[in-house]
Motif scaffolding. Structure first.
Motif, PDB file in Angstrom:
ATOM      1  N   VAL A 331     -34.919  -4.095 -46.865  1.00 54.24           N
ATOM      2  CA  VAL A 331     -35.981  -3.708 -47.684  1.00 54.24           C
ATOM      3  C   VAL A 331     -36.776  -4.813 -48.369  1.00 54.24           C
ATOM      4  CG1 VAL A 331     -34.215  -3.519 -49.465  1.00 54.24           C
ATOM      5  CG2 VAL A 331     -36.337  -2.147 -49.690  1.00 54.24           C
ATOM      6  N   SER A 344     -39.234  -0.806 -45.829  1.00 54.24           N
ATOM      7  CA  SER A 344     -37.943  -0.859 -45.716  1.00 54.24           C
ATOM      8  C   SER A 344     -37.420   0.192 -44.347  1.00 54.24           C
ATOM      9  CB  SER A 344     -37.363   0.222 -46.963  1.00 54.24           C
ATOM     10  OG  SER A 344     -37.565   1.616 -46.676  1.00 54.24           O
ATOM     11  N   GLY A 345     -36.202  -0.260 -44.070  1.00 49.73           N
ATOM     12  CA  GLY A 345     -35.551   0.604 -42.868  1.00 49.73           C
ATOM     13  C   GLY A 345     -34.186   0.694 -43.277  1.00 49.73           C
ATOM     14  N   ASN A 346     -33.811   2.154 -42.916  1.00 50.11           N
ATOM     15  CA  ASN A 346     -32.469   2.431 -43.178  1.00 50.11           C
ATOM     16  C   ASN A 346     -32.002   2.418 -44.947  1.00 50.11           C
ATOM     17  OD1 ASN A 346     -30.067   3.670 -42.673  1.00 50.11           O
ATOM     18  ND2 ASN A 346     -28.892   2.052 -42.511  1.00 50.11           N
ATOM     19  N   VAL A 347     -33.035   2.396 -45.699  1.00 56.37           N
ATOM     20  CA  VAL A 347     -32.792   2.455 -47.099  1.00 56.37           C
ATOM     21  C   VAL A 347     -33.501   3.567 -47.622  1.00 56.37           C
ATOM     22  CG1 VAL A 347     -33.171   1.195 -49.151  1.00 56.37           C
ATOM     23  CG2 VAL A 347     -32.538  -0.260 -46.988  1.00 56.37           C
ATOM     24  N   THR A 348     -32.771   4.317 -48.561  1.00 55.27           N
ATOM     25  CA  THR A 348     -33.351   5.396 -49.265  1.00 55.27           C
ATOM     26  C   THR A 348     -33.829   5.101 -50.582  1.00 55.27           C
ATOM     27  OG1 THR A 348     -31.168   6.090 -50.131  1.00 55.27           O
ATOM     28  CG2 THR A 348     -31.665   7.158 -48.166  1.00 55.27           C
ATOM     29  N   SER A 349     -33.320   4.035 -51.217  1.00 55.38           N
ATOM     30  CA  SER A 349     -33.731   3.839 -52.624  1.00 55.38           C
ATOM     31  C   SER A 349     -33.248   2.465 -53.101  1.00 55.38           C
ATOM     32  CB  SER A 349     -33.521   4.960 -53.531  1.00 55.38           C
ATOM     33  OG  SER A 349     -31.993   5.040 -53.636  1.00 55.38           O
ATOM     34  N   ILE A 350     -33.973   2.209 -54.021  1.00 58.71           N
ATOM     35  CA  ILE A 350     -33.356   0.797 -54.766  1.00 58.71           C
ATOM     36  C   ILE A 350     -32.861   1.437 -56.222  1.00 58.71           C
ATOM     37  CG2 ILE A 350     -33.914  -1.447 -56.052  1.00 58.71           C
ATOM     38  CD1 ILE A 350     -33.615  -1.558 -52.873  1.00 58.71           C
ATOM     39  N   THR A 351     -31.882   1.067 -56.539  1.00 58.60           N
ATOM     40  CA  THR A 351     -31.336   1.416 -57.773  1.00 58.60           C
ATOM     41  C   THR A 351     -31.470   0.071 -58.902  1.00 58.60           C
ATOM     42  OG1 THR A 351     -29.588   2.873 -57.162  1.00 58.60           O
ATOM     43  CG2 THR A 351     -29.539   2.358 -59.231  1.00 58.60           C
ATOM     44  N   ASN A 361     -29.548   1.227 -51.416  1.00 56.82           N
ATOM     45  CA  ASN A 361     -28.701   2.281 -50.938  1.00 56.82           C
ATOM     46  C   ASN A 361     -29.218   2.727 -49.437  1.00 56.82           C
ATOM     47  OD1 ASN A 361     -27.414   3.251 -53.490  1.00 56.82           O
ATOM     48  ND2 ASN A 361     -29.581   3.297 -54.345  1.00 56.82           N
ATOM     49  N   PHE A 362     -28.243   2.665 -48.748  1.00 53.78           N
ATOM     50  CA  PHE A 362     -28.414   2.842 -47.095  1.00 53.78           C
ATOM     51  C   PHE A 362     -28.441   4.326 -46.837  1.00 53.78           C
ATOM     52  CE2 PHE A 362     -25.372  -0.902 -47.058  1.00 53.78           C
ATOM     53  CZ  PHE A 362     -26.336  -1.589 -47.284  1.00 53.78           C
ATOM     54  N   THR A 363     -29.447   4.923 -45.761  1.00 57.19           N
ATOM     55  CA  THR A 363     -29.590   6.035 -45.550  1.00 57.19           C
ATOM     56  C   THR A 363     -28.323   6.420 -44.893  1.00 57.19           C
ATOM     57  OG1 THR A 363     -31.947   5.707 -45.385  1.00 57.19           O
ATOM     58  CG2 THR A 363     -31.216   7.542 -44.107  1.00 57.19           C
ATOM     59  N   THR A 364     -28.103   5.560 -43.594  1.00 63.58           N
ATOM     60  CA  THR A 364     -26.920   5.999 -42.904  1.00 63.58           C
ATOM     61  C   THR A 364     -26.012   4.875 -43.230  1.00 63.58           C
ATOM     62  OG1 THR A 364     -28.352   6.822 -41.120  1.00 63.58           O
ATOM     63  CG2 THR A 364     -26.014   6.093 -40.349  1.00 63.58           C
TER      64      THR A 364
ATOM     65  N   VAL B  16     -32.089   3.039 -62.880  1.00 57.62           N
ATOM     66  CA  VAL B  16     -33.205   3.865 -62.353  1.00 57.62           C
ATOM     67  C   VAL B  16     -33.289   3.697 -60.906  1.00 57.62           C
ATOM     68  CG1 VAL B  16     -35.689   4.258 -62.757  1.00 57.62           C
ATOM     69  CG2 VAL B  16     -34.467   2.972 -64.497  1.00 57.62           C
ATOM     70  N   TYR B  18     -35.306   4.156 -57.410  1.00 52.56           N
ATOM     71  CA  TYR B  18     -36.774   4.261 -56.951  1.00 52.56           C
ATOM     72  C   TYR B  18     -36.631   4.592 -55.337  1.00 52.56           C
ATOM     73  CZ  TYR B  18     -37.911   2.007 -61.246  1.00 52.56           C
ATOM     74  OH  TYR B  18     -38.143   1.570 -62.540  1.00 52.56           O
ATOM     75  N   THR B  20     -37.477   5.182 -51.431  1.00 54.70           N
ATOM     76  CA  THR B  20     -38.226   4.472 -50.638  1.00 54.70           C
ATOM     77  C   THR B  20     -39.348   5.552 -50.049  1.00 54.70           C
ATOM     78  OG1 THR B  20     -36.787   4.873 -48.600  1.00 54.70           O
ATOM     79  CG2 THR B  20     -36.670   2.707 -49.737  1.00 54.70           C
ATOM     80  N   GLU B  22     -40.093   6.023 -46.957  1.00 55.68           N
ATOM     81  CA  GLU B  22     -39.548   6.597 -45.722  1.00 55.68           C
ATOM     82  C   GLU B  22     -38.414   7.633 -46.204  1.00 55.68           C
ATOM     83  OE1 GLU B  22     -36.389   3.921 -44.393  1.00 55.68           O
ATOM     84  OE2 GLU B  22     -36.351   4.653 -42.469  1.00 55.68           O
ATOM     85  N   ALA B  23     -37.609   7.427 -47.084  1.00 52.13           N
ATOM     86  CA  ALA B  23     -36.772   8.410 -47.504  1.00 52.13           C
ATOM     87  C   ALA B  23     -37.222   9.718 -48.065  1.00 52.13           C
ATOM     88  CB  ALA B  23     -35.655   7.722 -48.377  1.00 52.13           C
ATOM     89  N   PHE B  78     -26.804   9.760 -45.483  1.00 55.51           N
ATOM     90  CA  PHE B  78     -27.294  10.728 -44.706  1.00 55.51           C
ATOM     91  C   PHE B  78     -26.701  10.269 -43.292  1.00 55.51           C
ATOM     92  CE2 PHE B  78     -30.764  11.004 -47.946  1.00 55.51           C
ATOM     93  CZ  PHE B  78     -30.187  12.193 -48.530  1.00 55.51           C
TER      94      PHE B  78
END
Lengths: 417, 86
Positions: A331, A344-351, A361-364, B16, B18, B20, B22-23, B78
């Motif tokens: 990311v 990003s890649g394989n990341v759902t979010s930044i906390t 935070n990783f997606t998988t 907080v 945020y 991505t 993509e997600a 996931f």
């Protein structure tokens, strides 16, 4: 339009004397059913049947045969009648001269009477091994009707014993005649006859070196089967290339030796490379032990060089032999103000946990938390260092630092495992 | 502005999240909140423009009574491979 008969138009003799009053009977070929002949080429005036020969032993009018029909001609004395009890001679399968409408039968009479021995064997008188040679096709008349097959063996003793393999049915006591295929299996006039004969019924002599197809197996519907080697082009045939076609999509079996999801298989040295399709349409390829699907093997792409691409894009240029490990998550984001994730890649979010304190935070999930997280801060904000505080399979927490934590504008994270 | 997810962290501050892009396109912000908010912590989905000045970032606080959009789930990833296969 009629065609001139090749037989019977000349004078006939009996014991050297003109056959005055003798008779010529004309029947349909192979039968005792009378068939009309004519006195004229137009085929309008029928001959008598039988034709009675005149004082010179000749027919009074030329004999014309119906175009397209075959005849049996029987010559008898003046005293014989229909059907002749004592023919002087007879000739079957007589066609008119230059009758182009007559087609050649692919079966020819064997000229001998078969004697039933068993469901697959009969005998014929004398040494008939030349005509009844192995791999020649036969057509036989039995109680149930006509059966077809080929000769698997022919041996002469006192008689010629012929063993056959029939396409279906059996020989029985009703066996009354045997015909032979017009094309022989030895020195055949057809170069690719091997592909035309059931169960590889062709002798080695009939095969041409680079057109061998043997043995075909009609009973299983597999044209190449049972230790067959198959080569394409000028390649040397390999001993075991197996292609199976299953229509069932699914995941590959993980044990046993049967897998209905395999659409294609290449087997070499007891290892099969199986290919299939998931229900989604995505393909899978799995090398594994042919006799045990719990034993899996890997795949090398371009082991001697070249590159590998996806969607036309090269994914890696590799030199040397050191193993290659891919980035599992990454990311790039701005850690100042409202956090902004650039890509990003394989990341759902930044906390955003606080000043200079973030979690990716990783997606998988990764397989474990023992990965290498490479984190670099950008120039803005003054950070010149990073530290990782928590690694988990689902996330990595880190801080961007100077002497303490500080927000930074360009933060890059890459995770390797 | 973009959406964000807030919850009260173990240091009594405010975290907080945020998402991505993509997600967001694959799962939506609610599913991301359930996954990425720590298990058992209440959260609220807000517009990021509602966040206060970051110059006092470590003094941010929130009353948990206002975190009413959900609670962090037990799972934290996931598993996308299965979706590709079957």
């Amino acid at each position: 339009m009629a065609k001139l008969s090749p037989i019977g138009n000349n004078a006939q003799f009996i014991n050297g004397d003109p056959a005055v009053g003798a008779k010529l009977f004309f029947y349909a070929a192979g039968s005792s059913t009378k068939q009309t002949t004519y006195t004229d080429e137009a085929g309008l005036i029928p001959q008598t049947n039988p034709i009675i020969l005149d004082s010179r032993g000749e027919p009074a009018q030329p004999i014309w045969l119906t175009e397209g029909l075959s005849y049996k001609v029987v010559f008898t004395s003046s005293t014989d009648s229909d059907p002749p009890a004592s023919p002087i001679w007879d000739v079957d399968n007589v066609d008119g001269i230059n009758d182009a409408s007559i087609t050649l039968d692919q079966w020819i009479a064997s000229g001998v009477t078969p004697t039933y021995v068993s469901a697959t064997t009969f005998t014929v008188p004398g040494d008939q091994t030349t005509a009844f040679h192995a791999n020649r096709r036969i057509k036989a008349l039995v109680t149930a009707g006509t059966v077809y097959g080929y000769i698997s063996a022919s041996v002469f003793g006192a008689l010629t014993t012929v063993t056959v393999v029939l396409d279906s049915g059996n020989l029985d006591t009703g066996l009354s005649s045997v015909q032979l295929g017009l094309i022989t299996a030895t020195n055949t006039s057809i170069r690719i006859i091997a592909s035309m004969v059931a169960d590889g019924a062709v002798s080695t002599a009939a095969k041409v070196a680079d057109t061998i197809i043997t043995p075909a197996k009609l009973t299983t519907g597999r044209p190449f089967w049972n230790s067959t080697s198959l080569g394409f082009g000028t390649d040397t045939p390999y001993t075991s290339k197996t292609t199976t076609v299953h229509s069932t999509a699914g995941t590959p079996a993980t044990s046993g030796t049967a897998d209905a999801a395999v659409a294609e298989r290449l087997t070499v040295a007891n290892v099969s490379v199986d290919k299939g399709v998931y229900a989604s349409g995505r393909h899978w390829i799995q090398p594994r032990a042919t006799a045990n699907f719990t034993t899996n093997f890997g795949i090398d792409l371009c082991p001697n060089g070249g590159t590998v691409g996806i969607n036309g894009t090269e994914i890696a240029t590799i030199s040397g032999t050191a193993p290659l490990y891919m980035c599992r998550a990454w990311v790039n984001f701005n850690g100042t103000g409202v956090i902004a994730i650039r890509a990003s890649g394989n990341v759902t979010s930044i906390t955003d946990n606080g000043v200079g304190d973030y979690t990716a935070n990783f997606t998988t999930a990764l397989p474990d938390a023992n990965y290498a997280a490479v984190i670099t801060p950008g120039a803005g904000g003054g950070a010149y260092g990073t530290r990782v505080s928590v690694t988990a399979t689902s996330s990595v927490r880190f801080q961007t630092t100077t002497s303490g934590v500080v927000d930074t504008d360009i933060i890059s994270v890459a995770v390797f495992r | 502005m973009s959406q964000a997810i807030i919850y009260k962290n173990d240091e009594s501050g405010v975290s907080v999240i945020y998402p991505t892009q993509e997600a967001l396109e694959l799962y939506g912000i609610e599913a991301i909140a359930l996954k990425d908010v720590p298990h058992g912590k209440p959260f609220k989905i807000i517009d990021s423009s509602e966040l206060p000045d970051r110059s006092k970032r470590n003094q941010w606080d929130v009353d948990e009574k206002n975190l009413t959009d959900g609670v962090g789930a037990e799972y934290s990833t996931f598993e996308v491979e299965n979706a590709n296969q079957d």
